[in-house]
Design an enzyme around this catalytic site. Structure first.
Site, mmCIF file in Angstrom:
data_model
loop_
_atom_site.group_PDB
_atom_site.id
_atom_site.type_symbol
_atom_site.label_atom_id
_atom_site.label_comp_id
_atom_site.label_asym_id
_atom_site.label_seq_id
_atom_site.Cartn_x
_atom_site.Cartn_y
_atom_site.Cartn_z
ATOM 1 N N HIS A 210 0.970 -1.230 0.049
ATOM 2 C CA HIS A 210 -0.088 0.049 0.028
ATOM 3 C C HIS A 210 1.032 1.232 0.087
ATOM 4 O O HIS A 210 1.773 1.375 0.595
ATOM 5 C CB HIS A 210 -0.602 -0.028 1.263
ATOM 6 C CG HIS A 210 -2.182 0.989 1.375
ATOM 7 N ND1 HIS A 210 -1.733 2.321 1.627
ATOM 8 C CD2 HIS A 210 -3.291 0.835 1.225
ATOM 9 C CE1 HIS A 210 -2.949 3.052 1.843
ATOM 10 N NE2 HIS A 210 -3.944 2.194 1.444
ATOM 11 N N ASP B 137 2.892 -4.693 8.007
ATOM 12 C CA ASP B 137 1.804 -3.727 7.800
ATOM 13 C C ASP B 137 0.523 -4.830 7.814
ATOM 14 O O ASP B 137 0.367 -5.371 7.161
ATOM 15 C CB ASP B 137 1.934 -3.035 6.378
ATOM 16 C CG ASP B 137 0.516 -2.351 6.107
ATOM 17 O OD1 ASP B 137 -0.436 -2.275 6.851
ATOM 18 O OD2 ASP B 137 0.422 -1.718 5.117
ATOM 19 N N GLN C 126 -4.761 -4.867 7.049
ATOM 20 C CA GLN C 126 -5.570 -5.706 6.335
ATOM 21 C C GLN C 126 -5.792 -7.063 7.217
ATOM 22 O O GLN C 126 -6.822 -7.388 7.569
ATOM 23 C CB GLN C 126 -5.272 -6.021 4.988
ATOM 24 C CG GLN C 126 -5.617 -5.054 4.061
ATOM 25 C CD GLN C 126 -7.067 -4.495 4.017
ATOM 26 O OE1 GLN C 126 -7.971 -5.044 4.194
ATOM 27 N NE2 GLN C 126 -7.106 -3.174 3.910
ATOM 28 N N LYS D 46 -10.263 -0.620 10.610
ATOM 29 C CA LYS D 46 -10.281 -1.789 9.724
ATOM 30 C C LYS D 46 -10.619 -3.277 10.363
ATOM 31 O O LYS D 46 -10.753 -4.208 10.078
ATOM 32 C CB LYS D 46 -9.003 -2.150 8.842
ATOM 33 C CG LYS D 46 -8.825 -0.851 8.109
ATOM 34 C CD LYS D 46 -8.041 -1.103 6.809
ATOM 35 C CE LYS D 46 -7.286 -0.115 6.248
ATOM 36 N NZ LYS D 46 -8.021 0.468 4.969
ATOM 37 N N CYS E 69 -4.675 2.425 -3.686
ATOM 38 C CA CYS E 69 -3.418 3.074 -3.064
ATOM 39 C C CYS E 69 -2.278 2.090 -3.262
ATOM 40 O O CYS E 69 -1.408 1.894 -2.437
ATOM 41 C CB CYS E 69 -3.636 3.324 -1.667
ATOM 42 S SG CYS E 69 -4.752 4.537 -1.381
HETATM 43 C C1 PLP Z 1 -2.393 -2.878 3.641
HETATM 44 C C2 PLP Z 1 -2.728 -1.148 4.138
HETATM 45 N N1 PLP Z 1 -1.626 -0.739 4.597
HETATM 46 C C3 PLP Z 1 -2.035 0.502 5.085
HETATM 47 C C4 PLP Z 1 -3.174 1.252 5.112
HETATM 48 C C5 PLP Z 1 -3.382 2.548 5.490
HETATM 49 O O1 PLP Z 1 -4.307 2.596 6.701
HETATM 50 P P1 PLP Z 1 -4.802 3.827 7.121
HETATM 51 O O2 PLP Z 1 -5.348 4.612 6.022
HETATM 52 O O3 PLP Z 1 -6.099 3.378 8.103
HETATM 53 O O4 PLP Z 1 -3.722 4.482 7.947
HETATM 54 C C6 PLP Z 1 -4.438 0.500 4.310
HETATM 55 C C7 PLP Z 1 -5.590 1.201 4.265
HETATM 56 O O5 PLP Z 1 -6.203 0.608 3.270
HETATM 57 C C8 PLP Z 1 -3.938 -0.772 3.968
HETATM 58 O O6 PLP Z 1 -4.784 -1.565 3.206
#
Ligand code: PLP
Length: 424
Positions: free
Chosen positions: A141, A218, A221, A244, A382
């Protein structure tokens, strides 16, 4: 040919009210699901973007503001003591949820994005310099790319990227080739938001640790679909967002091993992160307060604690088993629709179904499905480098949660017929 014939995930339809998973009962806990959108019952399949909130989470936030609201940590009055206790109890709930050794290893942040930025700023600027390398993967992401790019711009370090195969699985032999004496950090998603791939993070961590390289996962998900045990994984950093995992927006978590956090400089300066300030110098609080400058999202932490209680009450092992069946059913049903190509067919994946339809832009797919009450996401998710890897500008993505059913998959597939009617 039917996808089911060659899809290892294909499985029978899990019935609502299956003995060990009462999805109808779970659905009753989510007020937002019980509404019509554009004249149709809402089918919410955008859980990878954000999840809906059960009543216990909404009630916990409301009760906090109705009964306990005050600023935390320095107050001597009753409400401040209650608010402090609620906030710190939430930290302990997070600690247990990810099985951290100590609540001091849990830093509250705004979300996964802030957690990764915190590590890039604090750990990165201290330990990573010119000529050093940071290993990422092609499926990250943007939140797990851009903070490292910024760090590279500031320090002269370089990014190295692990490629993925056509199924959307990491090529571990390429990862092995990238690891070396210059590697200073590996940052990888536990589960891909765009493909659903569950990465073999235990192996990745073991491989990195053989070179004494720390690993950031990370978990944005993964955390709502898989049991996460940071001690068993032996990851060095784990980042996720409350929204999430059925909690509020604006609250998230950075887990980090205690010795790493102790040695890291603060990320931001301000109130609550100090033990003593003079104009000559400042002594910082201990972890985790050292990383929590300013008034935090107290109500958000309380809501996140309630969300983790809720998820824990259902049980992640049961959630995972149920969601796997819904995903298999959806892959089979959507994969058979005319002109559909699934993007991301890894052997290990969860709750995300990305697809394209020949001749139809994913945004048109999203708009037509919305007209039938079905909420999916269309775009690059993203993850632009990953879209480039698959040669598509965007995909349509249906993503499933704790409350989705095979009936809803049927509604999605029925709504997809409308796309065919319009585009021929
Ligand atoms: C794999 C992953 N990493 C990071 C993020 C970023 O999360 P946040 O926007 O809640 O900080 C997301 C959000 O879609 C994501 O799917």
């Amino acid at each position: 040919m039917s996808q089911r014939a060659n899809d290892p995930m294909a499985a029978a339809r899990p019935e609502s009210g299956a003995p060990d998973y009462d999805v109808e009962r779970i659905r009753r806990d989510f007020p937002i699901l019980h509404q019509e959108v554009r004249g149709h019952p809402l089918v919410y399949l955008d859980n990878a973007a954000t999840t809906q909130k059960p009543s216990p989470v909404i009630d916990a936030v409301k009760a906090y503001y109705e009964r306990d609201n005050a600023n935390i940590h320095r107050g001597v009055h009753t409400l401040s003591e209650r608010a402090t206790r609620a906030y710190e109890d939430a930290r302990v709930k997070v600690q247990h949820f990810v099985n951290a050794a100590d609540p001091g290893e849990i830093v509250f942040v705004r979300g996964a994005t802030e957690a990764i930025n915190l590590v890039a700023h604090s750990y990165g600027r201290t330990h990573i310099g010119a000529g050093d390398e940071i290993i990422l993967t092609q499926m990250e992401h943007h939140s797990n790319i851009v903070p490292w790019q910024l760090l590279c711009e500031q320090t002269g370090a370089r990014l190295k990227v692990v490629p993925v195969n056509d199924a959307g699985e990491l090529l571990l032999e390429e990862f092995e080739k990238l690891l070396g004496p210059r590697t200073k950090l590996v940052a990888v998603s536990h589960m891909s938001n765009a493909l659903g791939t569950i990465n073999p993070v235990e192996r990745i961590i073991a491989m990195a640790h053989a070179f004494h390289v720390p690993v950031l996962l990370d978990g944005a998900q993964a955390v709502s679909h898989l049991e996460v045990d940071v001690q068993r994984l032996d990851c060095d950093f784990y980042a996720f967002s409350g929204h999430k995992v059925y909690g509020p927006t604006g609250i998230g978590v950075l887990y980090a091993k205690r010795d790493l956090l102790d040695a890291m400089p603060p990320y931001q300066g301000g109130g609550d992160m100090i033990s003593r300030v003079t104009f000559d110098e400042t002594a910082y609080s201990k972890v985790p307060q050292k990383f929590e400058a300013g008034t935090p999202n107290i109500a958000g932490a309380v809501g996140l604690g309630a969300a983790l209680d809720y998820v824990g009450g259902v049980g992640l092992a049961r959630i995972q088993a149920y969601e796997q069946k819904v995903l298999a059913y959806a892959c089979d049903a959507v994969g058979q629709a005319p002109g559909v190509r699934l993007v991301g067919t890894a052997g290990q994946r969860a709750s995300v179904l990305s697809f394209v339809i020949e001749g139809v832009h994913p945004h048109d797919i999203g708009t037509i499905l919305d007209s039938e009450g079905v909420a999916i996401r269309a775009g690059h998710h993203c993850a632009m480098p990953l879209m480039d890897r698959f040669g598509v500008p965007a995909t349509a993505r249906a993503s499933f949660g704790i409350y989705n059913t095979c009936d809803e998959v049927d509604t999605l597939v029925k709504a997809m017929h409308k796309i065919k009617e319009i585009f021929g």
